[in-house]
Design an enzyme around this catalytic site. Structure first.
Site, mmCIF file in Angstrom:
data_model
loop_
_atom_site.group_PDB
_atom_site.id
_atom_site.type_symbol
_atom_site.label_atom_id
_atom_site.label_comp_id
_atom_site.label_asym_id
_atom_site.label_seq_id
_atom_site.Cartn_x
_atom_site.Cartn_y
_atom_site.Cartn_z
ATOM 1 N N VAL A 40 0.955 -1.014 0.030
ATOM 2 C CA VAL A 40 -0.049 -0.055 0.029
ATOM 3 C C VAL A 40 0.851 1.159 0.167
ATOM 4 O O VAL A 40 1.003 1.796 0.958
ATOM 5 C CB VAL A 40 -0.847 0.101 1.198
ATOM 6 N N PRO A 41 1.579 1.521 -1.184
ATOM 7 C CA PRO A 41 2.205 2.724 -1.104
ATOM 8 C C PRO A 41 1.480 3.739 -1.208
ATOM 9 O O PRO A 41 0.343 3.939 -1.716
ATOM 10 C CB PRO A 41 3.046 2.607 -2.681
ATOM 11 N N HIS A 42 1.750 5.108 -0.160
ATOM 12 C CA HIS A 42 1.144 6.296 -0.001
ATOM 13 C C HIS A 42 1.978 7.351 0.019
ATOM 14 O O HIS A 42 3.136 7.372 0.503
ATOM 15 C CB HIS A 42 0.258 5.754 1.308
ATOM 16 N N GLY A 43 1.335 8.567 0.115
ATOM 17 C CA GLY A 43 2.047 9.558 0.381
ATOM 18 C C GLY A 43 1.200 10.847 0.346
ATOM 19 O O GLY A 43 0.147 10.891 -0.297
ATOM 20 N N GLN B 206 -5.851 10.281 5.109
ATOM 21 C CA GLN B 206 -4.945 9.314 4.922
ATOM 22 C C GLN B 206 -5.208 8.073 5.642
ATOM 23 O O GLN B 206 -5.096 6.968 5.526
ATOM 24 C CB GLN B 206 -3.343 9.790 4.753
#
Length: 148
Positions: free
Chosen positions: A62-65, A110
């Site tokens: 779950v790449p996130h930013g 987020q």
């Protein structure tokens, strides 16, 4: 957050490493109008991976930013047949990515979205549907998950 559309899903993402997969996810985000700068968002994703792998386990990351280049919260999904090393918590290679982007001020969004996804990712049936479903099935699954 807007509902996912078919253009938010790539069931045959190319690349053999984190950089190439994340670069393509940033490009998809730009093509969908979610971000203003794919390079800036890519750097955000790479920095997050450098801090700690977003490999959740069971073949899913779950790449996130959070970034100033993000115009609105979004989720993308990508999959590939060959799993790649993502330094996941369980040591398994990854072949499914759920990518999340939120504006710089989107901390609450987020946390909420990641929490919702994490409650689902622990279920084998959910992972199986991500790994085996066609575009329409994955789209329905993620939209249902994110709207609950």
């Amino acid at each position: 957050m807007a509902a996912l559309t078919a253009s938010c899903i790539d069931l045959n993402i190319q690349g053999n490493g984190a950089y190439s997969v994340l670069k393509q996810l940033a490009t998809i985000a730009l093509q969908n109008g979610f971000i203003t700068d794919s390079h800036q968002f890519l750097q955000t994703l790479l920095l997050r991976e450098k801090m700690h792998s977003t490999g959740f386990g069971s073949g899913v990351a779950v790449p996130h930013g959070k970034s100033a280049c993000v115009k609105q919260p979004f989720v993308l999904f990508a999959r590939k047949a060959q799993a790649i090393d993502w330094k996941a918590s369980d040591g398994e290679d990854v072949n499914c990515w759920i990518c999340l982007g939120v504006p710089q001020s989107g901390e609450e969004d987020q946390v909420k979205i990641i929490g919702t996804l994490c409650r689902k990712i622990i279920h084998k049936e959910f992972i199986h549907q991500l790994q085996q479903g066609d575009t329409d099935q994955v789209l329905a699954l993620l939209n249902q998950t994110l709207s609950s």
